[in-house]
Design an enzyme around this catalytic site. Structure first.
Site, PDB file in Angstrom:
ATOM      1  N   ASP A   1       0.851  -1.201   0.000  1.00 47.27           N
ATOM      2  CA  ASP A   1       0.000   0.000   0.000  1.00 47.27           C
ATOM      3  C   ASP A   1       0.880   1.242   0.000  1.00 47.27           C
ATOM      4  OD1 ASP A   1       0.806  -0.494   2.716  1.00 47.27           O
ATOM      5  OD2 ASP A   1      -0.759   0.868   3.420  1.00 47.27           O
TER       6      ASP A   1
ATOM      7  N   GLU B   1      -0.006  -0.942   5.846  1.00 45.28           N
ATOM      8  CA  GLU B   1       1.057  -0.390   6.692  1.00 45.28           C
ATOM      9  C   GLU B   1       0.899   1.109   6.861  1.00 45.28           C
ATOM     10  OE1 GLU B   1       4.861   1.211   8.089  1.00 45.28           O
ATOM     11  OE2 GLU B   1       3.837   1.707   6.234  1.00 45.28           O
TER      12      GLU B   1
ATOM     13  N   ASP C   1      12.276  -1.405   4.243  1.00 48.77           N
ATOM     14  CA  ASP C   1      11.270  -0.335   4.196  1.00 48.77           C
ATOM     15  C   ASP C   1      11.810   0.897   4.919  1.00 48.77           C
ATOM     16  OD1 ASP C   1       8.834   0.922   3.729  1.00 48.77           O
ATOM     17  OD2 ASP C   1       7.895   0.105   5.530  1.00 48.77           O
TER      18      ASP C   1
ATOM     19  N   HIS D   1     -21.417  35.707  12.763  1.00 44.07           N
ATOM     20  CA  HIS D   1     -20.892  36.911  12.115  1.00 44.07           C
ATOM     21  C   HIS D   1     -19.823  37.485  13.047  1.00 44.07           C
ATOM     22  CE1 HIS D   1     -20.597  40.921  10.525  1.00 44.07           C
ATOM     23  NE2 HIS D   1     -21.404  40.608   9.513  1.00 44.07           N
TER      24      HIS D   1
ATOM     25  N   THR E   1     -15.858  36.970   6.761  1.00 46.99           N
ATOM     26  CA  THR E   1     -15.769  37.356   8.168  1.00 46.99           C
ATOM     27  C   THR E   1     -16.643  36.440   9.004  1.00 46.99           C
ATOM     28  OG1 THR E   1     -17.431  38.999   7.609  1.00 46.99           O
ATOM     29  CG2 THR E   1     -15.170  39.794   7.831  1.00 46.99           C
TER      30      THR E   1
ATOM     31  N   SER F   1       8.424   4.888  11.653  1.00 44.87           N
ATOM     32  CA  SER F   1       7.784   3.820  12.426  1.00 44.87           C
ATOM     33  C   SER F   1       7.318   2.689  11.516  1.00 44.87           C
ATOM     34  CB  SER F   1       6.558   4.371  13.162  1.00 44.87           C
ATOM     35  OG  SER F   1       6.896   5.537  13.868  1.00 44.87           O
TER      36      SER F   1
ATOM     37  N   HIS G   1       6.222   9.819   1.015  1.00 43.16           N
ATOM     38  CA  HIS G   1       5.001  10.510   1.499  1.00 43.16           C
ATOM     39  C   HIS G   1       4.849  11.904   0.889  1.00 43.16           C
ATOM     40  CE1 HIS G   1       4.628   7.926   5.435  1.00 43.16           C
ATOM     41  NE2 HIS G   1       5.061   7.229   4.414  1.00 43.16           N
TER      42      HIS G   1
HETATM   43  N1  BES Z   1       8.656   3.142   5.343  1.00 42.68           N
HETATM   44  C1  BES Z   1       8.055   3.911   6.352  1.00 42.68           C
HETATM   45  C2  BES Z   1       8.766   3.854   7.689  1.00 42.68           C
HETATM   46  C3  BES Z   1      10.136   4.453   7.739  1.00 42.68           C
HETATM   47  C4  BES Z   1      10.549   5.423   6.869  1.00 42.68           C
HETATM   48  C5  BES Z   1      10.975   4.012   8.687  1.00 42.68           C
HETATM   49  C6  BES Z   1      11.825   5.945   6.960  1.00 42.68           C
HETATM   50  C7  BES Z   1      12.231   4.554   8.789  1.00 42.68           C
HETATM   51  C8  BES Z   1      12.658   5.512   7.906  1.00 42.68           C
HETATM   52  C9  BES Z   1       6.644   3.443   6.576  1.00 42.68           C
HETATM   53  O1  BES Z   1       5.986   3.075   5.412  1.00 42.68           O
HETATM   54  C10 BES Z   1       5.852   4.568   7.182  1.00 42.68           C
HETATM   55  O2  BES Z   1       5.768   5.614   6.634  1.00 42.68           O
HETATM   56  N2  BES Z   1       5.304   4.318   8.348  1.00 42.68           N
HETATM   57  C11 BES Z   1       4.452   5.242   9.008  1.00 42.68           C
HETATM   58  C12 BES Z   1       3.792   4.461  10.092  1.00 42.68           C
HETATM   59  C13 BES Z   1       2.490   4.989  10.530  1.00 42.68           C
HETATM   60  C14 BES Z   1       1.492   5.192   9.442  1.00 42.68           C
HETATM   61  C15 BES Z   1       1.925   4.110  11.611  1.00 42.68           C
HETATM   62  C16 BES Z   1       5.235   6.414   9.566  1.00 42.68           C
HETATM   63  O3  BES Z   1       6.380   6.261  10.015  1.00 42.68           O
HETATM   64  O4  BES Z   1       4.699   7.513   9.552  1.00 42.68           O
HETATM   65 ZN    ZN Z   2       6.947   2.049   4.145  1.00 43.48          ZN
END
Ligand code: BES
Ligand code: ZN
Length: 456
Positions: free
Chosen positions: A89, A154, A181, A214, A316, A400, A428
């Site tokens: 995903d 994920e 990842d 208002h 406003t 994470s 992202h």
């Molecule tokens: N691949 C990332 C996690 C990551 C990125 C770990 C860079 C270390 C370095 C993973 O797909 C991700 O973005 N995880 C989310 C987890 C959340 C949605 C619970 C995150 O870290 O924001």
């Molecule tokens: Zn990832």
């Protein structure tokens, strides 16, 4: 040169064509309208794994998006069983207008392939597929027993994967988990990760008057929920970056001297880092270096804030409601559920009587730590050195992957983070990309890693 190395070196172009196809599925897990695309992406993975030589491949439906499971267990009981986890995903693509090329039509520019999911995580999942394919096609077998679990949730907190794991403990039983990842330390420095931060994600809703008003008729007499929310947010952290929530740091362990020294040995320049982000100066918790702040200290950040009128031009209005999404990155010993309670109590405590405040948790994940001094890590390190021609460094990761701790708790297995992304590949964000040299070296590394694991 081994047969599989030869094969990997001579199949570069085909890999890219296939990866482009994988990247064309808009498998955005958070969008209900992409549900079918997510499923089709899972079906593609099943087909592809069968094509490269896995005969036991199953798509397991969950209450959300499906999990793809596959295994090849013919290496023998004396060989270790490796569970490779990844996710198919992806995050939403907005703002779409900032993409140079369409996010689901992968394009190669220079050394990089640009598409949503290229680095996070389809490109990295594909690295394993191609390394496995190289072994299966050239040797007719794998050096170790392999289980694959590729999930579709994920990016929305692996909401149903914990249940899946607890219901399929025997199926997933393994000696060690491998995840690609995460990111390398930098372009020239391959890395193996040994820690991830956790996450506690909250939403705050502030309600003032029972309807929009208002702002001339009522302004000055009634509290404005946006102003009240801004005021509350300003009390979450002080101007030195310290989080002010009562009890927030109670479970945060100080870094060991060894780790502090280890971080200091890594090449790092605050100036370069700031330059790359086009900011005049960095900001973070005082008393800590940038690496300490991003890898081993908890944080609190607003991810979004809205309310009132946000369209073109002016209106406003004294709005009835204001909202904020606030997330906290946690270090491994902090419990996200406890943090949720501390956050909620604190926000309620500082809320003025002029507004009603509702606080809810969206999703949480625990951080994780893996011991460095293990035979698995040694094998990973050797393989990285072979694949990249350079010794890897051991690093923590600021992001994470909540399921890592679940693997430890439910299967008793540690995780090795073998990341092939780069920190500035726009995961992202618009123009996400993956460096194709790292993609290719990643395939060589993983193929070698399975061989190294067989020697354990
Ligand atoms: N691949 C990332 C996690 C990551 C990125 C770990 C860079 C270390 C370095 C993973 O797909 C991700 O973005 N995880 C989310 C987890 C959340 C949605 C619970 C995150 O870290 O924001
Ligand atoms: Zn990832």
């Amino acid at each position: 040169m081994s047969k599989q190395t030869d094969f990997i070196n001579s199949n570069k172009d085909r890999y890219i064509t296939e990866l482009k196809h994988f990247l064309s599925y808009p498998s955005i897990s958070t969008n209900p309208e992409n549900k079918k695309d997510v499923l089709e992406c899972a079906e593609y993975i099943k087909e592809h794994l069968e094509k490269i030589g896995f005969s036991n491949v199953t798509i397991y439906p969950t209450k959300g998006h499906p999990v793809v499971y596959a295994d090849w267990l013919n290496a023998g009981a004396d060989k270790p069983t490796i569970l490779i986890y990844g996710h198919y995903d992806v995050q939403p693509v907005d703002p779409l207008n900032l993409w140079t090329s369409p996010p689901f039509e992968a394009e190669i520019r220079g050394e990089n392939i640009f598409a949503r999911g290229s680095a996070d995580d389809k490109g990295q999942v594909f690295i394993h597929f191609k390394a496995l394919e190289a072994h299966l096609s050239q040797n007719g077998s794998l050096p170790v027993n392999i289980k694959l679990i590729i999930e579709g949730e994920e990016e929305i907190g692996s909401i149903h994967l914990g249940d899946f794991i607890s219901e399929h403990k025997d199926l997933l039983n393994c000696d060690v988990v491998v995840i690609s990842d995460t990111a390398m330390y930098s372009k020239d420095v391959p890395a193996i990760g040994y820690a991830l931060r956790g996450l506690c994600y909250m939403q705050v809703e502030v309600t003032g008057p029972n309807r929009d008003l208002h702002s001339g008729q009522y302004g000055g007499a009634v509290d404005n929920p946006i102003n009240a929310l801004a005021h509350m947010i300003s009390k979450l952290k002080d101007d030195k970056g310290k989080i002010l929530i009562d009890g927030f740091y109670d479970d945060v362990k100080p870094l060991s001297g060894e780790e502090i020294e280890g971080f200091k040995k890594l090449p790092f320049s605050d100036e370069e880092y700031a330059k790359g982000l086009k900011v005049e100066e960095l900001f973070g918790e005082s008393g800590y270096t940038t690496l300490e702040r991003t890898w081993s200290r908890p944080t609190l950040d607003c991810n979004g804030i809205w309310g009132g009128f946000t369209g073109e031009g002016a209106k406003t209005v004294l709005p009835s409601k204001a909202f904020a999404k606030i997330s906290m990155r946690l270090v491994p010993d902090q419990d996200p559920n406890k943090t949720e309670k501390l956050f909620t109590d604190y926000v309620k405590k500082i809320a003025p009587k002029t507004v009603k405040v509702e606080v809810k948790g969206l999703h949480h994940g625990k951080g994780a730590m893996t011991p460095i001094d293990t035979k698995w890590m040694k094998a990973a390190s050797k393989a990285m050195a072979a694949g990249f021609g350079k010794e890897p460094v051991f690093i923590r990761e600021g992001g994470s992957i909540p399921i890592v701790l679940t693997f430890k708790e439910m299967l008793g297995a540690d995780t090795i983070l073998l990341g092939f992304g780069l920190p500035d590949e726009n995961a992202h964000s618009p123009d996400e990309h993956l460096n194709l040299n790292n993609f290719q070296n990643g395939i060589l590394t993983c193929a070698d890693f399975y061989d190294e694991l067989a020697k354990i």
